[in-house]
Motif scaffolding. Structure first.
Motif, PDB file in Angstrom:
ATOM      1  N   ALA A  31       0.812  -1.225   0.000  1.00  0.00           N
ATOM      2  CA  ALA A  31       0.000   0.000   0.000  1.00  0.00           C
ATOM      3  C   ALA A  31       0.848   1.280   0.000  1.00  0.00           C
ATOM      4  N   PHE A  32       2.161   1.174   0.045  1.00  0.00           N
ATOM      5  CA  PHE A  32       3.024   2.347   0.156  1.00  0.00           C
ATOM      6  C   PHE A  32       2.719   3.410  -0.899  1.00  0.00           C
ATOM      7  N   THR A  33       2.504   3.002  -2.137  1.00  0.00           N
ATOM      8  CA  THR A  33       2.271   3.975  -3.207  1.00  0.00           C
ATOM      9  C   THR A  33       0.923   4.681  -3.070  1.00  0.00           C
ATOM     10  N   LYS A  34       0.026   4.128  -2.263  1.00  0.00           N
ATOM     11  CA  LYS A  34      -1.310   4.715  -2.064  1.00  0.00           C
ATOM     12  C   LYS A  34      -1.364   5.622  -0.828  1.00  0.00           C
ATOM     13  N   THR A  35      -0.271   5.712  -0.095  1.00  0.00           N
ATOM     14  CA  THR A  35      -0.199   6.566   1.087  1.00  0.00           C
ATOM     15  C   THR A  35       0.199   7.979   0.656  1.00  0.00           C
ATOM     16  N   THR A  42       8.499   9.793  -7.903  1.00  0.00           N
ATOM     17  CA  THR A  42       8.705  10.128  -9.309  1.00  0.00           C
ATOM     18  C   THR A  42       8.197   8.949 -10.142  1.00  0.00           C
ATOM     19  N   LYS A  43       8.049   9.145 -11.437  1.00  0.00           N
ATOM     20  CA  LYS A  43       7.611   8.043 -12.308  1.00  0.00           C
ATOM     21  C   LYS A  43       8.597   6.884 -12.237  1.00  0.00           C
ATOM     22  N   LYS A  47       7.773   3.090 -10.855  1.00  0.00           N
ATOM     23  CA  LYS A  47       8.052   1.907 -11.694  1.00  0.00           C
ATOM     24  C   LYS A  47       8.960   0.930 -10.943  1.00  0.00           C
ATOM     25  N   ALA A  48       9.972   1.455 -10.286  1.00  0.00           N
ATOM     26  CA  ALA A  48      10.898   0.604  -9.521  1.00  0.00           C
ATOM     27  C   ALA A  48      10.168  -0.085  -8.369  1.00  0.00           C
ATOM     28  N   TYR A  49       9.299   0.648  -7.673  1.00  0.00           N
ATOM     29  CA  TYR A  49       8.586   0.057  -6.531  1.00  0.00           C
ATOM     30  C   TYR A  49       7.644  -1.050  -6.993  1.00  0.00           C
ATOM     31  N   GLU A  50       7.048  -0.876  -8.152  1.00  0.00           N
ATOM     32  CA  GLU A  50       6.129  -1.888  -8.674  1.00  0.00           C
ATOM     33  C   GLU A  50       6.841  -3.204  -8.997  1.00  0.00           C
ATOM     34  N   GLN A  51       8.164  -3.167  -9.142  1.00  0.00           N
ATOM     35  CA  GLN A  51       8.947  -4.372  -9.431  1.00  0.00           C
ATOM     36  C   GLN A  51       9.382  -5.121  -8.168  1.00  0.00           C
ATOM     37  N   ILE A  52       9.199  -4.509  -7.005  1.00  0.00           N
ATOM     38  CA  ILE A  52       9.646  -5.096  -5.742  1.00  0.00           C
ATOM     39  C   ILE A  52       8.793  -6.307  -5.391  1.00  0.00           C
ATOM     40  N   LYS A  53       9.454  -7.365  -4.936  1.00  0.00           N
ATOM     41  CA  LYS A  53       8.762  -8.623  -4.644  1.00  0.00           C
ATOM     42  C   LYS A  53       8.761  -9.009  -3.168  1.00  0.00           C
TER      43      LYS A  53
END
Length: 176
Positions: A31-35, A42-43, A47-53
């Motif tokens: 949920a980090f990106t929604k806080t 930044t874009k 993008k980098a955070y969306e790749q984290i597993k």
């Protein structure tokens, strides 16, 4: 003998499935990106955070995310994060309505990103339109208006204008 070899692919498949299932981020980290902190991404960071597993990678990302924004690495506190957290707290305190946290409201987001306005004015329903001659397009049901102005001195240095004005209109009168 063939039965033993037949169970190996099955065991490998089960292990792979468990690995993939274990690689999902916890609800907190996903949920980090929604806080409110997500407002700052930044874009490229998004993008980098969306790749984290993994949660460990997410925590390392967040630590670096805040460190990059620290104006003085020599001090034990990240002044930027402390100010950001204070703005989130103020937004939640003053702009929360029902189950919607103030920090994710329009006013909360502006407060968090730009800080306190240099000028604030409130207008009763229809008053702002009468003064400016503008129509909001929100019809008869529009409520109060709140206008925040930010002088150039309060704006990020990259901003080219002399001032920014935000007009917040209560679209459901009585709902905040």
């Amino acid at each position: 003998l063939s039965m033993r070899f037949a169970t190996i692919p099955l065991a490998l498949a089960a292990w792979a499935a468990a690995t993939v299932a274990g690689a999902q981020l916890s609800p907190e980290d996903s949920a980090f990106t929604k806080t409110p902190a997500g407002f700052l991404l930044t874009k490229a960071e998004l993008k980098a955070y969306e790749q984290i597993k993994t949660d460990a990678d997410a925590k390392a990302f967040v630590e670096l995310f805040w460190a990059k924004r620290d104006p003085n690495l020599e001090t034990p506190i990240n002044e930027f994060k402390a100010d950001f957290d204070m703005r989130v707290e103020v937004a939640d305190k003053y702009f929360t309505f029902g189950s919607t946290k103030g920090s994710v409201s329009d006013r909360g987001r502006v407060l968090i990103l730009l800080g306190k306005y240099s000028q604030r004015q409130t207008y009763r329903p229809g008053e702002l339109a009468a003064l400016t001659g503008e129509r909001s397009g929100r019809g008869e049901g529009a409520g109060m208006n709140e206008v925040w102005k930010f002088a150039k001195a309060l704006l990020p240095k990259e901003f080219k204008g002399d001032e920014v004005t935000f007009v917040f209109t209560e679209t459901n009168p009585g709902d905040g």
